[in-house]
Design a protein around this motif. Structure first.
Motif, PDB file in Angstrom:
ATOM      1  N   ARG A   1       0.729  -1.193  -0.053  1.00 49.01           N
ATOM      2  CA  ARG A   1      -0.098  -0.209   0.011  1.00 49.01           C
ATOM      3  C   ARG A   1       0.881   1.250   0.096  1.00 49.01           C
ATOM      4  NH1 ARG A   1      -4.220   0.316   4.812  1.00 49.01           N
ATOM      5  NH2 ARG A   1      -4.945  -1.828   3.447  1.00 49.01           N
ATOM      6  N   SER A   2       2.028   1.212   0.904  1.00 49.28           N
ATOM      7  CA  SER A   2       2.705   2.476   1.126  1.00 49.28           C
ATOM      8  C   SER A   2       3.427   2.593  -0.466  1.00 49.28           C
ATOM      9  CB  SER A   2       3.738   2.116   2.120  1.00 49.28           C
ATOM     10  OG  SER A   2       3.256   2.014   3.355  1.00 49.28           O
ATOM     11  N   PHE A   3       3.986   1.637  -1.080  1.00 48.46           N
ATOM     12  CA  PHE A   3       4.806   1.424  -2.303  1.00 48.46           C
ATOM     13  C   PHE A   3       3.871   2.071  -3.230  1.00 48.46           C
ATOM     14  CE2 PHE A   3       5.961  -0.581  -6.299  1.00 48.46           C
ATOM     15  CZ  PHE A   3       7.272  -0.272  -6.236  1.00 48.46           C
ATOM     16  N   VAL A   4       2.488   1.877  -3.559  1.00 45.51           N
ATOM     17  CA  VAL A   4       1.553   2.097  -4.433  1.00 45.51           C
ATOM     18  C   VAL A   4       1.070   3.609  -4.291  1.00 45.51           C
ATOM     19  CG1 VAL A   4      -0.750   2.089  -5.379  1.00 45.51           C
ATOM     20  CG2 VAL A   4       0.701   0.097  -4.940  1.00 45.51           C
ATOM     21  N   VAL A   5       1.103   4.008  -3.086  1.00 40.91           N
ATOM     22  CA  VAL A   5       0.665   5.439  -2.555  1.00 40.91           C
ATOM     23  C   VAL A   5       1.965   6.437  -2.981  1.00 40.91           C
ATOM     24  CG1 VAL A   5      -0.047   7.090  -0.978  1.00 40.91           C
ATOM     25  CG2 VAL A   5      -1.228   4.774  -0.932  1.00 40.91           C
ATOM     26  N   GLY A   6       2.952   5.657  -2.742  1.00 43.25           N
ATOM     27  CA  GLY A   6       4.371   6.511  -2.678  1.00 43.25           C
ATOM     28  C   GLY A   6       4.462   6.796  -4.018  1.00 43.25           C
ATOM     29  N   MET A   7       4.313   5.836  -4.979  1.00 44.19           N
ATOM     30  CA  MET A   7       4.559   5.961  -6.353  1.00 44.19           C
ATOM     31  C   MET A   7       3.504   7.056  -6.960  1.00 44.19           C
ATOM     32  SD  MET A   7       5.649   2.513  -8.097  1.00 44.19           S
ATOM     33  CE  MET A   7       4.205   1.565  -7.780  1.00 44.19           C
ATOM     34  N   ALA A   8       2.315   6.789  -6.600  1.00 47.69           N
ATOM     35  CA  ALA A   8       1.263   7.598  -7.230  1.00 47.69           C
ATOM     36  C   ALA A   8       1.484   9.223  -6.904  1.00 47.69           C
ATOM     37  CB  ALA A   8      -0.045   7.371  -6.703  1.00 47.69           C
ATOM     38  N   GLY A   9       1.824   9.165  -5.485  1.00 41.51           N
ATOM     39  CA  GLY A   9       2.246  10.834  -4.945  1.00 41.51           C
ATOM     40  C   GLY A   9       3.364  11.396  -5.761  1.00 41.51           C
ATOM     41  N   PHE A  10       4.325  10.623  -5.955  1.00 41.33           N
ATOM     42  CA  PHE A  10       5.599  10.817  -6.668  1.00 41.33           C
ATOM     43  C   PHE A  10       5.424  11.419  -7.937  1.00 41.33           C
ATOM     44  CE2 PHE A  10       9.655  10.563  -8.547  1.00 41.33           C
ATOM     45  CZ  PHE A  10      10.512  10.819  -7.649  1.00 41.33           C
TER      46      PHE A  10
ATOM     47  N   ALA B   1      14.446  18.207 -25.608  1.00 40.44           N
ATOM     48  CA  ALA B   1      13.379  18.007 -25.468  1.00 40.44           C
ATOM     49  C   ALA B   1      12.925  19.433 -24.634  1.00 40.44           C
ATOM     50  CB  ALA B   1      12.675  16.914 -24.753  1.00 40.44           C
ATOM     51  N   ASN B   2      12.712  19.271 -23.512  1.00 40.64           N
ATOM     52  CA  ASN B   2      12.685  20.512 -22.603  1.00 40.64           C
ATOM     53  C   ASN B   2      13.048  20.219 -21.221  1.00 40.64           C
ATOM     54  OD1 ASN B   2      10.901  22.390 -20.680  1.00 40.64           O
ATOM     55  ND2 ASN B   2      11.248  23.438 -22.945  1.00 40.64           N
ATOM     56  N   TRP B   3      13.481  21.040 -20.339  1.00 38.60           N
ATOM     57  CA  TRP B   3      13.831  20.841 -18.913  1.00 38.60           C
ATOM     58  C   TRP B   3      12.592  20.206 -18.374  1.00 38.60           C
ATOM     59  CZ3 TRP B   3      11.019  22.740 -14.964  1.00 38.60           C
ATOM     60  CH2 TRP B   3      10.329  23.730 -14.960  1.00 38.60           C
ATOM     61  N   ARG B   4      11.467  20.579 -18.783  1.00 41.28           N
ATOM     62  CA  ARG B   4      10.161  19.821 -17.925  1.00 41.28           C
ATOM     63  C   ARG B   4       9.857  18.426 -18.066  1.00 41.28           C
ATOM     64  NH1 ARG B   4       6.681  24.003 -16.786  1.00 41.28           N
ATOM     65  NH2 ARG B   4       7.220  26.117 -17.709  1.00 41.28           N
ATOM     66  N   TRP B   5      10.702  17.870 -19.145  1.00 39.73           N
ATOM     67  CA  TRP B   5      10.573  16.306 -19.443  1.00 39.73           C
ATOM     68  C   TRP B   5      11.487  15.464 -18.348  1.00 39.73           C
ATOM     69  CZ3 TRP B   5       6.917  13.576 -21.373  1.00 39.73           C
ATOM     70  CH2 TRP B   5       6.199  14.082 -22.370  1.00 39.73           C
ATOM     71  N   CYS B   6      12.210  16.472 -17.768  1.00 44.39           N
ATOM     72  CA  CYS B   6      13.248  15.592 -16.766  1.00 44.39           C
ATOM     73  C   CYS B   6      12.321  15.377 -15.397  1.00 44.39           C
ATOM     74  CB  CYS B   6      14.378  16.723 -16.219  1.00 44.39           C
ATOM     75  SG  CYS B   6      15.473  16.953 -17.192  1.00 44.39           S
ATOM     76  N   LEU B   7      11.160  16.092 -15.192  1.00 48.31           N
ATOM     77  CA  LEU B   7      10.156  15.594 -14.243  1.00 48.31           C
ATOM     78  C   LEU B   7       8.811  14.902 -14.869  1.00 48.31           C
ATOM     79  CD1 LEU B   7      10.067  18.986 -12.557  1.00 48.31           C
ATOM     80  CD2 LEU B   7      11.087  17.236 -11.531  1.00 48.31           C
ATOM     81  N   LEU B   8       8.663  15.215 -16.042  1.00 48.18           N
ATOM     82  CA  LEU B   8       7.334  14.630 -16.698  1.00 48.18           C
ATOM     83  C   LEU B   8       7.640  12.818 -17.117  1.00 48.18           C
ATOM     84  CD1 LEU B   8       5.900  17.407 -18.854  1.00 48.18           C
ATOM     85  CD2 LEU B   8       5.172  16.639 -16.592  1.00 48.18           C
TER      86      LEU B   8
ATOM     87  N   ASN C   1       8.798  10.732 -15.336  1.00 49.91           N
ATOM     88  CA  ASN C   1       8.440   9.683 -14.207  1.00 49.91           C
ATOM     89  C   ASN C   1       6.848   9.409 -14.243  1.00 49.91           C
ATOM     90  OD1 ASN C   1      10.760  10.183 -12.793  1.00 49.91           O
ATOM     91  ND2 ASN C   1      10.306  12.030 -11.815  1.00 49.91           N
ATOM     92  N   VAL C   2       5.987   9.955 -14.987  1.00 51.49           N
ATOM     93  CA  VAL C   2       4.694   9.871 -14.948  1.00 51.49           C
ATOM     94  C   VAL C   2       4.274   8.434 -15.594  1.00 51.49           C
ATOM     95  CG1 VAL C   2       2.255  10.635 -15.660  1.00 51.49           C
ATOM     96  CG2 VAL C   2       3.911  12.273 -14.803  1.00 51.49           C
ATOM     97  N   PRO C   3       4.645   8.439 -16.850  1.00 49.38           N
ATOM     98  CA  PRO C   3       4.517   6.995 -17.470  1.00 49.38           C
ATOM     99  C   PRO C   3       5.309   5.680 -16.900  1.00 49.38           C
ATOM    100  CG  PRO C   3       6.079   8.534 -18.795  1.00 49.38           C
ATOM    101  CD  PRO C   3       5.507   9.324 -17.977  1.00 49.38           C
ATOM    102  N   VAL C   4       6.438   6.084 -16.221  1.00 51.16           N
ATOM    103  CA  VAL C   4       6.963   5.086 -15.564  1.00 51.16           C
ATOM    104  C   VAL C   4       6.462   4.694 -14.475  1.00 51.16           C
ATOM    105  CG1 VAL C   4       9.229   4.525 -14.214  1.00 51.16           C
ATOM    106  CG2 VAL C   4       9.449   6.065 -16.430  1.00 51.16           C
TER     107      VAL C   4
END
Length: 500
Positions: A96-105, A182-189, A191-194
């Motif tokens: 549960r912590s793993f899934v919630v942590g990933m979603a929040g991240f 690409a753009n600096w923003r993709w250094c953060l974005l 993470n979403v598909p991963v």
């Protein structure tokens, strides 16, 4: 609290029936793949934004004094909450912590990638740190309860440790590629598909497990340490306006007081977030100190190398990432050497010599200039810095676990990682003030307006940072030499595993 690679971990002692079920064991290598991807993401985010920061600063118009909060917010939140995150994952449920942590991240990453103002990016990076503090120990605990065979567990944690050690290099390269093409923003974005893939896989594959027994949380301790460290870091960043300013003194004093109160509360808590007996030990104390100092260099000081490469030497983001790799390469080389030598000669010689080598590297970096060559001035310094840190970091992870009772092993393992992150956050704050002071002093002494003069002022700030970093690292050697008594036979048979 985080977990340690040991049969005596709290997670292993309290494995639930679900966690040790045949179906979970049968999928153990798939579980390892999921955890490995997650660990790589956590480690990446500690360095991936470094290369992107100059572009992000220009895009969002972030001031020089505030830009290090992109790094500091992540390291501070991660380090301050790592012990609590481990407790939550043990008691609330690791899956549960793993899934919630990933979603929040992922959510925090998306907010940062779409940020339109500096405060949004700072808030997002802090959010990443909060959820990483929940996610990292949960991931490590899942591996601990999944791999029950000692030989297979050694293999699994070898993979995990390799990713923790090499992830920083991948982050530098990936950050450069994404920023440039690409753009600096993709250094953060990115993470979403991963995370989306990892969450789906975890829901289908990973079984739930919890620790039993006393499951009370030390919330007062968690709040006090977070507020204390936050106040201290903010006070150091305010010192840019003057060490004697009321706001600077107030925040620093408040931070110290809150941390003292935290120690008082922990000494009287039945279920402390940080058992003080772990910290105040003649051998272990220097190891945590060394870890914090290593963090100031790895997270704080090396950040200014990125600015030097891209702003002064005008390197592209990709080349800047490649130019930063000798530090990681040096660490990986001597990490292997230290792992082999520590059981033969003991940790003290390595922990004493390592800082001296790193100091030489940092002193070489103080000699950089506007038109100096990377190959003659920067590269030798980076290599020596990395080689020295590798000799320090690996033995101190073992020393941090000397004489630790089984039920405190997880807390000690988490503390060595937390001290690294907290040291980085404090270092970034202090170095920002030192950078600003050096730059300002140079401009006052050299008022001529020219591009060369502006670059020279930047370099003056950077060299001040490297000089102070050298002083910090130099302090480790006498502390280790006079305090550490551990011999080779005292070392635990398994080391702490870095979680981020």
């Amino acid at each position: 609290m985080g977990e340690r690679v040991s049969d005596a971990t709290e997670a292993h002692q309290h494995t639930s029936d679900a966690a040790s079920s045949p179906s979970n064991y049968a999928r153990r290598w798939l579980v390892l793949s999921i955890i490995a991807i997650t660990q790589l993401m956590i480690v990446l985010d500690a360095t991936i934004v470094n290369i992107a920061l100059p572009q992000a600063q220009a895009d969002l118009q972030i001031s020089d004094g505030a830009r290090t909060w992109v790094v500091t917010a992540y390291a501070l939140a991660f380090g301050a909450l790592l012990l609590l995150g481990g407790r939550i994952s043990d008691y609330w449920g690791r899956k549960r912590s793993f899934v919630v942590g990933m979603a929040g991240f992922a959510i925090a990453s998306a907010i940062g990638g779409l940020a339109q103002a500096p405060w949004q990016l700072f808030l997002a990076r802090g959010g990443q740190g909060v959820f990483a503090a929940l996610l990292a120990p949960a991931a490590l605990a899942i591996l601990t309860v999944t791999f029950t065979d000692p030989k297979e567990r050694s293999t699994a944690f070898g993979v995990f440790g390799a990713i923790a050690g090499g992830g920083a290099a991948v982050g530098l390269l990936l950050g450069g590629v994404l920023t440039e093409y690409a753009n600096w923003r993709w250094c953060l974005l990115v993470n979403v598909p991963v995370v989306a893939v990892a969450i789906i896989a975890a829901l289908l594959v990973v079984k739930e497990s919890k620790a039993h027994g006393d499951t009370r949380y030390d919330l007062p301790g968690a709040i006090l340490v977070a507020l204390g460290l936050g106040s201290l870091v903010y006070g150091f960043t305010k010192a840019e306006d003057g060490w004697g300013q009321a706001s600077t003194v107030s925040f620093i004093v408040a931070g110290v007081v809150l941390l003292i109160v935290f120690g008082f509360v922990e000494s009287r808590s039945a279920n402390p977030l940080l058992p003080l007996r772990i910290l105040f030990h003649r051998d272990r104390g220097p190891a945590f100190f060394g870890s914090a100092v290593a963090g100031t260099v790895l997270v704080g000081a090396t950040l200014f190398l990125t600015f030097y490469f891209q702003i002064v030497l005008e390197m592209s983001p990709v080349i800047s990432g490649v130019a930063s790799l000798p530090i990681t390469g040096g660490i990986l080389i001597t990490a292997g050497v230290a792992s082999a030598l520590a059981p033969r000669i003991g940790p003290k010689p390595l922990m004493t010599v390592g800082p001296i080598i790193s100091v030489i590297g940092l002193v070489l970096l103080t000699q950089i200039g506007v038109d100096t060559s990377y190959w003659s001035h920067v590269l030798p310094g980076l290599v020596l810095l990395g080689l020295g840190l590798g000799l320090l970091i690996i033995p101190q992870q073992n020393v941090a676990l000397i004489g630790v009772p089984d039920h405190d092993a997880g807390a000690a393992s988490a503390l060595i990682n937390a001290s690294l992150q907290i040291g980085g956050a404090l270092g970034a704050a202090v170095f920002t003030t030192v950078y600003a002071s050096g730059k300002s002093s140079y401009l006052e002494d050299n008022p001529a307006r020219s591009m060369f003069n502006a670059f020279s002022a930047e370099v003056s700030g950077y060299t001040n940072v490297f000089a102070l970093a050298a002083i910090f690292v130099a302090l480790v050697t006498p502390v280790v030499f006079f305090l550490v008594r551990a011999k080779k036979d005292d070392l635990p048979t398994d080391a702490a595993v870095p979680v981020g």
